[in-house]
Design a protein around this motif. Structure first.
Motif, PDB file in Angstrom:
ATOM      1  N   MET A  10       0.559  -0.320  10.419  1.00 55.72           N
ATOM      2  CA  MET A  10       0.301  -1.361   9.437  1.00 55.72           C
ATOM      3  C   MET A  10      -0.713  -0.875   8.387  1.00 55.72           C
ATOM      4  O   MET A  10      -0.543  -1.140   7.204  1.00 55.72           O
ATOM      5  N   LYS A  11      -1.764  -0.183   8.862  1.00 54.34           N
ATOM      6  CA  LYS A  11      -2.791   0.327   7.962  1.00 54.34           C
ATOM      7  C   LYS A  11      -2.202   1.356   6.995  1.00 54.34           C
ATOM      8  O   LYS A  11      -2.542   1.374   5.812  1.00 54.34           O
ATOM      9  N   LYS A  12      -1.305   2.195   7.522  1.00 50.75           N
ATOM     10  CA  LYS A  12      -0.668   3.212   6.700  1.00 50.75           C
ATOM     11  C   LYS A  12       0.209   2.562   5.615  1.00 50.75           C
ATOM     12  O   LYS A  12       0.234   3.005   4.473  1.00 50.75           O
ATOM     13  N   MET A  13       0.893   1.500   5.978  1.00 47.84           N
ATOM     14  CA  MET A  13       1.749   0.781   5.040  1.00 47.84           C
ATOM     15  C   MET A  13       0.911   0.128   3.930  1.00 47.84           C
ATOM     16  O   MET A  13       1.299   0.155   2.756  1.00 47.84           O
ATOM     17  N   MET A  14      -0.213  -0.430   4.291  1.00 48.17           N
ATOM     18  CA  MET A  14      -1.106  -1.046   3.300  1.00 48.17           C
ATOM     19  C   MET A  14      -1.654   0.009   2.345  1.00 48.17           C
ATOM     20  O   MET A  14      -1.805  -0.242   1.152  1.00 48.17           O
ATOM     21  N   THR A  15      -1.948   1.188   2.872  1.00 50.98           N
ATOM     22  CA  THR A  15      -2.447   2.285   2.047  1.00 50.98           C
ATOM     23  C   THR A  15      -1.392   2.693   1.023  1.00 50.98           C
ATOM     24  O   THR A  15      -1.690   2.879  -0.160  1.00 50.98           O
ATOM     25  N   TYR A  16      -0.127   2.832   1.469  1.00 53.92           N
ATOM     26  CA  TYR A  16       0.965   3.181   0.558  1.00 53.92           C
ATOM     27  C   TYR A  16       1.167   2.102  -0.509  1.00 53.92           C
ATOM     28  O   TYR A  16       1.406   2.398  -1.675  1.00 53.92           O
TER      29      TYR A  16
END
Length: 164
Positions: free
Chosen positions: A1-7
């Motif tokens: 989820m954190k990676k998706m928010m970063t993208y």
């Protein structure tokens, strides 16, 4: 989820940067001119155009006119941002020039010239110059605001008001 928010965040920043960079290469000033010959007396045409208080009666793109004083008013369009104008120059049956004083994210002026060419025939030229300093807003104006179409509609509404 954190990676998706970063993208997602990186994508948003990239889009904003692209819009901003694109705007840096667009000209700050945009000029639009319309001319026509109307089958009406110059006094009648001039009086209609300069009577800003009653423009809602013939302009189908204006929802409301808020009169500030005898030379200043705000046009509230049916779609878009309200714009406040002030009369800069008014020469009876010849020139009507107004300047944009609000909103602050752009400025410019509109000038109408009127010339009686024959009995009951008037040549007009309407020129609008818009200056947008902010490159972000400049890009948005090129993408979403069709000033040329707005001037065409104004002229069409004026002709209808004159019965042409």
């Amino acid at each position: 989820m954190k990676k998706m928010m970063t993208y997602l965040l990186i994508s948003i920043v990239a889009i904003i940067a692209i819009v901003l960079i694109f705007g840096l290469f667009l000209p700050k000033e945009r000029t639009f001119t319309k001319t026509a010959v109307l089958n009406s007396d110059v006094t009648k045409v001039f009086n209609i155009v300069t009577d800003f208080k009653n423009q809602t009666s013939w302009r189908n793109d204006v929802k409301e006119i808020i009169v500030i004083d005898n030379n200043t008013w705000t046009e509230v369009p049916k779609k878009g941002t309200a714009i406040t104008f002030k009369v800069k120059q008014k020469v009876e049956n010849e020139i009507f020039e107004i300047v944009i004083i609000e909103p602050k994210n752009f400025n410019g002026y509109w000038i109408g010239t009127f010339k009686q060419t024959k009995v009951n025939q008037t040549a007009i030229e309407f020129k609008e110059v818009i200056t947008i300093s902010n490159p972000f807003f400049r890009t948005l104006s090129y993408l979403f605001v069709d000033f040329d179409k707005t001037m065409d509609l104004y002229l069409q509404n004026l002709k209808q008001k004159l019965g042409e």
